[in-house]
Design a protein around this motif. Structure first.
Motif, PDB file in Angstrom:
ATOM      1  N   VAL A   1       0.832  -1.055   0.129  1.00 55.60           N
ATOM      2  CA  VAL A   1       0.150  -0.013   0.202  1.00 55.60           C
ATOM      3  C   VAL A   1       0.913   1.261  -0.130  1.00 55.60           C
ATOM      4  O   VAL A   1       0.535   2.133  -0.874  1.00 55.60           O
ATOM      5  CB  VAL A   1      -0.704  -0.011   1.371  1.00 55.60           C
ATOM      6  CG1 VAL A   1      -1.823   1.213   1.414  1.00 55.60           C
ATOM      7  CG2 VAL A   1      -1.866  -1.191   1.247  1.00 55.60           C
ATOM      8  N   LEU A   2       1.776   1.391   1.160  1.00 58.65           N
ATOM      9  CA  LEU A   2       2.649   2.395   1.125  1.00 58.65           C
ATOM     10  C   LEU A   2       3.169   3.109  -0.116  1.00 58.65           C
ATOM     11  O   LEU A   2       3.293   4.211  -0.490  1.00 58.65           O
ATOM     12  CB  LEU A   2       3.571   2.506   2.167  1.00 58.65           C
ATOM     13  CG  LEU A   2       3.063   2.031   3.565  1.00 58.65           C
ATOM     14  CD1 LEU A   2       4.101   2.015   4.641  1.00 58.65           C
ATOM     15  CD2 LEU A   2       2.103   3.148   3.968  1.00 58.65           C
ATOM     16  N   HIS A   3       3.629   2.069  -1.071  1.00 53.33           N
ATOM     17  CA  HIS A   3       4.684   2.539  -2.004  1.00 53.33           C
ATOM     18  C   HIS A   3       3.228   2.832  -3.188  1.00 53.33           C
ATOM     19  O   HIS A   3       3.866   3.284  -4.558  1.00 53.33           O
ATOM     20  CB  HIS A   3       5.207   1.486  -2.876  1.00 53.33           C
ATOM     21  CG  HIS A   3       4.427   0.043  -2.746  1.00 53.33           C
ATOM     22  ND1 HIS A   3       4.890  -1.067  -2.344  1.00 53.33           N
ATOM     23  CD2 HIS A   3       3.125  -0.326  -3.438  1.00 53.33           C
ATOM     24  CE1 HIS A   3       4.080  -2.153  -2.292  1.00 53.33           C
ATOM     25  NE2 HIS A   3       3.050  -1.542  -3.303  1.00 53.33           N
ATOM     26  N   HIS A   4       2.120   2.979  -3.050  1.00 55.12           N
ATOM     27  CA  HIS A   4       1.250   3.656  -4.033  1.00 55.12           C
ATOM     28  C   HIS A   4       0.823   5.011  -3.410  1.00 55.12           C
ATOM     29  O   HIS A   4      -0.135   5.490  -4.119  1.00 55.12           O
ATOM     30  CB  HIS A   4      -0.140   2.624  -4.154  1.00 55.12           C
ATOM     31  CG  HIS A   4       0.206   1.509  -4.679  1.00 55.12           C
ATOM     32  ND1 HIS A   4       0.998   1.350  -5.981  1.00 55.12           N
ATOM     33  CD2 HIS A   4       0.010   0.079  -4.541  1.00 55.12           C
ATOM     34  CE1 HIS A   4       1.323   0.054  -6.390  1.00 55.12           C
ATOM     35  NE2 HIS A   4       0.563  -0.748  -5.421  1.00 55.12           N
ATOM     36  N   LEU A   5       1.325   5.346  -2.320  1.00 55.11           N
ATOM     37  CA  LEU A   5       0.945   6.724  -1.944  1.00 55.11           C
ATOM     38  C   LEU A   5       1.940   7.886  -2.587  1.00 55.11           C
ATOM     39  O   LEU A   5       2.763   7.496  -3.124  1.00 55.11           O
ATOM     40  CB  LEU A   5       1.047   6.828  -0.496  1.00 55.11           C
ATOM     41  CG  LEU A   5       0.297   5.855   0.476  1.00 55.11           C
ATOM     42  CD1 LEU A   5       0.419   6.091   1.931  1.00 55.11           C
ATOM     43  CD2 LEU A   5      -1.146   6.050   0.266  1.00 55.11           C
TER      44      LEU A   5
END
Length: 467
Positions: free
Chosen positions: A301-305
């Motif tokens: 998830v975090l790498h898509h922020l």
């Protein structure tokens, strides 16, 4: 002498039907058995009653390419064949499979013409024709589809109608009623939300929980913990965490209401909806209204922020002092091999994923676009292919980024999930015997440099927040 797979088949069928065991490993083992036991060439009649095939088709998008192409040919054969009661179960399995893979399989012009004719005369179709149509198009989107529920049909077609129409309508009602914790702000968050509203990722049918987890690398996890899932998607992670951590309560949030609705439906189906609260939220907008939690998880998830480090700060802040954090982040080195495919993906659109997939499949076996794509299970569904090669926002990280993330959030590294895989563990310890617990990030960085595929499933690791 040919190997006898009778016992293996029985074991796999029992595992599928028990609902236990990781689905991806069960499917992979089952596919190997199917490939070894089917006659060559294989006809529809040869597989129409194969119970192991039934479990595979109704569990997850099928892979690899040979099985997809064989089932695509079977679907075509059934579309143009006369009704035959013996083939009814296979029609239903394929219809459910195509709902799982979001109708990612190829079709030719003659198939398209007949499918359009069937769709235009929906009310006059036989159960067999409805199942064939469902193998090519999502029934719930066709005008008048709901009236099929009034026909009182039973048998294989009933399962197809439940999956294609009843479940979809239930999810639509759930989505309308979901709570919202924060607004969705920023162009990146909105673009990511839109992608997963159109193609919730991943579609799944079996949770496949493993053993209860009570410790991480010798550190005991809290009993009856509260758990926060940051970016839960379609709910499988939240459900597995709740079951395997024996959570007292889990709060799971995501940008996409469509994904969340799928998660709620599956949680109800598994009888644990009272232990999980789902809500729409933008991680970058989370304030002090939730938490703190004993365990916080955020995988993929975090790498898509817009800013993965700010996202990590928001997520880790929700862990209690001394609480546990599990993160999953893309490795730049492990994803280097995807660059040619991602470059090709820019030529295509969300509406032409099927054509994009066929472009890749048709390439030579040694093509740098084809090799990594067909090796990934994500490639075998529309949403997965978009997530793998056509994502609207993506960061790739390295070990310096991991060190920064641990440092900024006052986290103690507790080890990579990959260390639990015997092959990786043995290779790592053979080179770095000084690190029997797998906690030396410098050693892991050197190991990845020589073994770039190590973190192909992301850097997945546990950490503990300072007291």
């Amino acid at each position: 002498m040919a190997e006898d797979f009778t016992a293996t088949r029985a074991t796999l069928l029992s595992a599928f039907r028990s609902g236990q065991g990781a689905t991806e490993f069960l499917v992979a083992d089952a596919v190997r058995v199917l490939g070894a036991t089917w006659p060559t060439p294989t006809r529809v009649i040869d597989v129409a009653t194969d119970e192991l095939l039934a479990e595979v088709l109704q569990s997850s998008p099928v892979f690899p390419v040979w099985l997809e192409q064989m089932m695509t040919a079977a679907r075509r054969s059934l579309l143009f064949s006369a009704p035959n009661e013996a083939f009814a179960p296979l029609r239903s399995w394929i219809a459910i499979q195509c709902h799982l893979n979001e109708h990612a399989w190829a079709e030719d012009a003659t198939e398209t013409r007949l499918v359009e004719i069937l769709a235009a005369s929906l009310q006059d179709l036989t159960p067999e024709q409805v199942m064939s149509l469902a193998s090519y198009r999502p029934l719930a989107r066709l005008p008048g589809a709901d009236s099929l529920l009034d026909k009182g049909w039973t048998g294989p077609v009933e399962k197809v109608l439940r999956e294609h129409i009843i479940a979809v309508r239930e999810e639509q009602a759930i989505a309308d009623a979901l709570p919202t914790l924060t607004p969705i702000t920023g162009a990146v968050s909105e673009a990511v939300r839109s992608q997963y509203e159109a193609h919730p990722y991943p579609r799944w049918r079996r949770a496949g929980p493993g053993a209860v987890q009570t410790q991480v690398n010798g550190r005991r996890l809290p009993k009856d913990p509260t758990v926060f899932i940051a970016g839960c998607g379609t709910g499988r992670q939240a459900i597995l965490a709740t079951m395997m951590l024996e959570a007292r309560h889990t709060l799971a949030v995501d940008l996409s209401r469509t994904s969340l609705a799928y998660a709620v439906r599956k949680s109800r189906e598994l009888g644990i909806a009272d232990r999980i609260t789902y809500a729409q939220a933008d991680l970058l907008e989370l304030g002090d209204s939730v938490g703190p939690f004993d365990i916080v998880q955020s995988a993929g998830v975090l790498h898509h922020l817009h800013d993965p480090f700010e996202g990590a700060r928001k997520v880790c802040r929700l862990a209690k002092p001394g609480g546990f954090v599990a993160l999953g982040l893309y490795s730049a080195r492990a994803r280097e091999h995807l660059k040619p495919g991602k470059a090709l993906g820019k030529i295509y659109t969300p509406d032409t994923v099927r054509e994009f997939r066929q472009d890749i499949i048709a390439r030579p076996q040694n093509d740098p676009v084809r090799i990594p794509a067909v090796a990934s299970r994500d490639f075998y569904a529309t949403s997965g292919c978009r997530d793998l090669l056509m994502h609207v926002q993506e960061h790739e990280l390295n070990f310096d980024d991991l060190r920064r993330m641990l440092r900024e959030n006052d986290l103690t590294f507790l080890g990579f999930l990959q260390f639990s895989f015997q092959e990786i563990r043995d290779a790592y310890l053979a080179r770095f015997p000084h690190d029997p617990q797998g906690l030396d990030l410098d050693a892991w960085e050197a190991f990845e440099a020589d073994n770039p595929a190590t973190f192909r499933r992301m850097y997945q690791f546990w950490a503990q927040k300072a007291e």
